[in-house]
Design an enzyme around this catalytic site. Structure first.
Site, PDB file in Angstrom:
ATOM      1  CG  HIS A  99      -0.282  -0.227   2.522  1.00  0.00           C
ATOM      2  ND1 HIS A  99       0.059  -1.484   2.949  1.00  0.00           N
ATOM      3  CD2 HIS A  99       0.124   0.628   3.506  1.00  0.00           C
ATOM      4  CE1 HIS A  99       0.631  -1.410   4.139  1.00  0.00           C
ATOM      5  NE2 HIS A  99       0.693  -0.134   4.493  1.00  0.00           N
ATOM      6  CG  HIS A 101       0.844   5.174   4.394  1.00  0.00           C
ATOM      7  ND1 HIS A 101       0.011   5.057   5.480  1.00  0.00           N
ATOM      8  CD2 HIS A 101       1.626   4.069   4.397  1.00  0.00           C
ATOM      9  CE1 HIS A 101       0.287   3.932   6.125  1.00  0.00           C
ATOM     10  NE2 HIS A 101       1.264   3.305   5.491  1.00  0.00           N
TER      11      HIS A 101
HETATM   12  P1  5GP Z   1       1.701   0.203   7.406  1.00  0.00           P
HETATM   13  O1  5GP Z   1       2.098   0.384   8.840  1.00  0.00           O
HETATM   14  O2  5GP Z   1       1.642  -1.262   7.048  1.00  0.00           O
HETATM   15  O3  5GP Z   1       2.508   1.012   6.451  1.00  0.00           O
HETATM   16  O4  5GP Z   1       0.245   0.804   7.281  1.00  0.00           O
HETATM   17  C1  5GP Z   1      -0.920   0.108   7.519  1.00  0.00           C
HETATM   18  C2  5GP Z   1      -2.004   1.139   7.639  1.00  0.00           C
HETATM   19  O5  5GP Z   1      -3.252   0.480   7.545  1.00  0.00           O
HETATM   20  C3  5GP Z   1      -1.995   1.864   8.998  1.00  0.00           C
HETATM   21  O6  5GP Z   1      -1.837   3.262   8.775  1.00  0.00           O
HETATM   22  C4  5GP Z   1      -3.344   1.524   9.614  1.00  0.00           C
HETATM   23  O7  5GP Z   1      -3.929   2.602  10.268  1.00  0.00           O
HETATM   24  C5  5GP Z   1      -4.157   1.099   8.416  1.00  0.00           C
HETATM   25  N1  5GP Z   1      -5.157   0.100   8.719  1.00  0.00           N
HETATM   26  C6  5GP Z   1      -4.971  -1.046   9.443  1.00  0.00           C
HETATM   27  N2  5GP Z   1      -6.113  -1.757   9.477  1.00  0.00           N
HETATM   28  C7  5GP Z   1      -7.035  -1.052   8.783  1.00  0.00           C
HETATM   29  C8  5GP Z   1      -8.421  -1.274   8.479  1.00  0.00           C
HETATM   30  O8  5GP Z   1      -9.037  -2.270   8.863  1.00  0.00           O
HETATM   31  N3  5GP Z   1      -9.044  -0.315   7.739  1.00  0.00           N
HETATM   32  C9  5GP Z   1      -8.395   0.799   7.298  1.00  0.00           C
HETATM   33  N4  5GP Z   1      -9.112   1.676   6.599  1.00  0.00           N
HETATM   34  N5  5GP Z   1      -7.098   1.051   7.568  1.00  0.00           N
HETATM   35  C10 5GP Z   1      -6.430   0.130   8.302  1.00  0.00           C
END
Ligand code: 5GP
Ligand code: ZN
Length: 140
Positions: A99, A101
């Site tokens: 993903h 951001h």
């Molecule tokens: P990472 O830390 O892997 O770069 O980012 C994962 C992102 O996914 C985090 O910013 C977290 O807030 C978001 N996230 C985790 N679970 C969910 C969910 O169930 N729904 C949504 N909309 N965002 C999520």
């Protein structure tokens, strides 16, 4: 991937606040936003991270992220946008479905924008920089 929360969002098995959807990508709001309008862009096909995603899906995600960045500036009045990818647990990745951001930034202070630069800029050791460059250039 049955145990992947982002695959579940794509399948409609988990709720999400969707903002852009096309054949290859989905953009939806992050539930723990770092700023007003923080959204995520994912490929519909599961890839665990930046090292695994194919070039077509990567390009499609980048294109959706560009559109989101434009909308953040035009529709939300953002003054800038950070595009962030976490690849690997050591780099803060917590959801192992690739993903991007898309984090709108606001010049007017912390009430809409909680981000800070995650490192302290300071001159690096020239020898270490050169060693890393040699390793990364693969002899190119
Ligand atoms: P990472 O830390 O892997 O770069 O980012 C994962 C992102 O996914 C985090 O910013 C977290 O807030 C978001 N996230 C985790 N679970 C969910 C969910 O169930 N729904 C949504 N909309 N965002 C999520
Ligand atoms: Zn997935």
């Amino acid at each position: 991937m049955t145990d992947c929360i982002f695959c579940k969002i794509i399948a409609g098995d988990l709720p999400a606040t969707k903002v852009i959807e096309d054949e290859q990508t989905l953009a939806f709001m992050d539930i723990n936003p770092g700023s007003h309008g923080h959204a995520l862009v994912i490929p519909k096909a599961h890839s665990k991270d930046l090292t695994a995603i194919g070039p077509d899906d990567l390009a499609a995600c980048l294109s959706t992220a560009q559109e989101l960045a434009r909308r953040a500036m035009e529709n939300l009045g953002a003054d800038g946008v950070n595009l962030i990818n976490c690849c690997g647990a050591a780099a803060w990745q917590t959801v192992f479905h690739f993903h991007l951001h898309v984090v709108p930034r606001y010049a007017d202070g912390p009430h809409r924008d909680g981000l800070q630069l995650p490192w302290v800029p300071a001159p690096g050791d020239p020898g270490e920089i050169a060693d890393a460059a040699r390793a990364l250039s693969n002899g190119d």
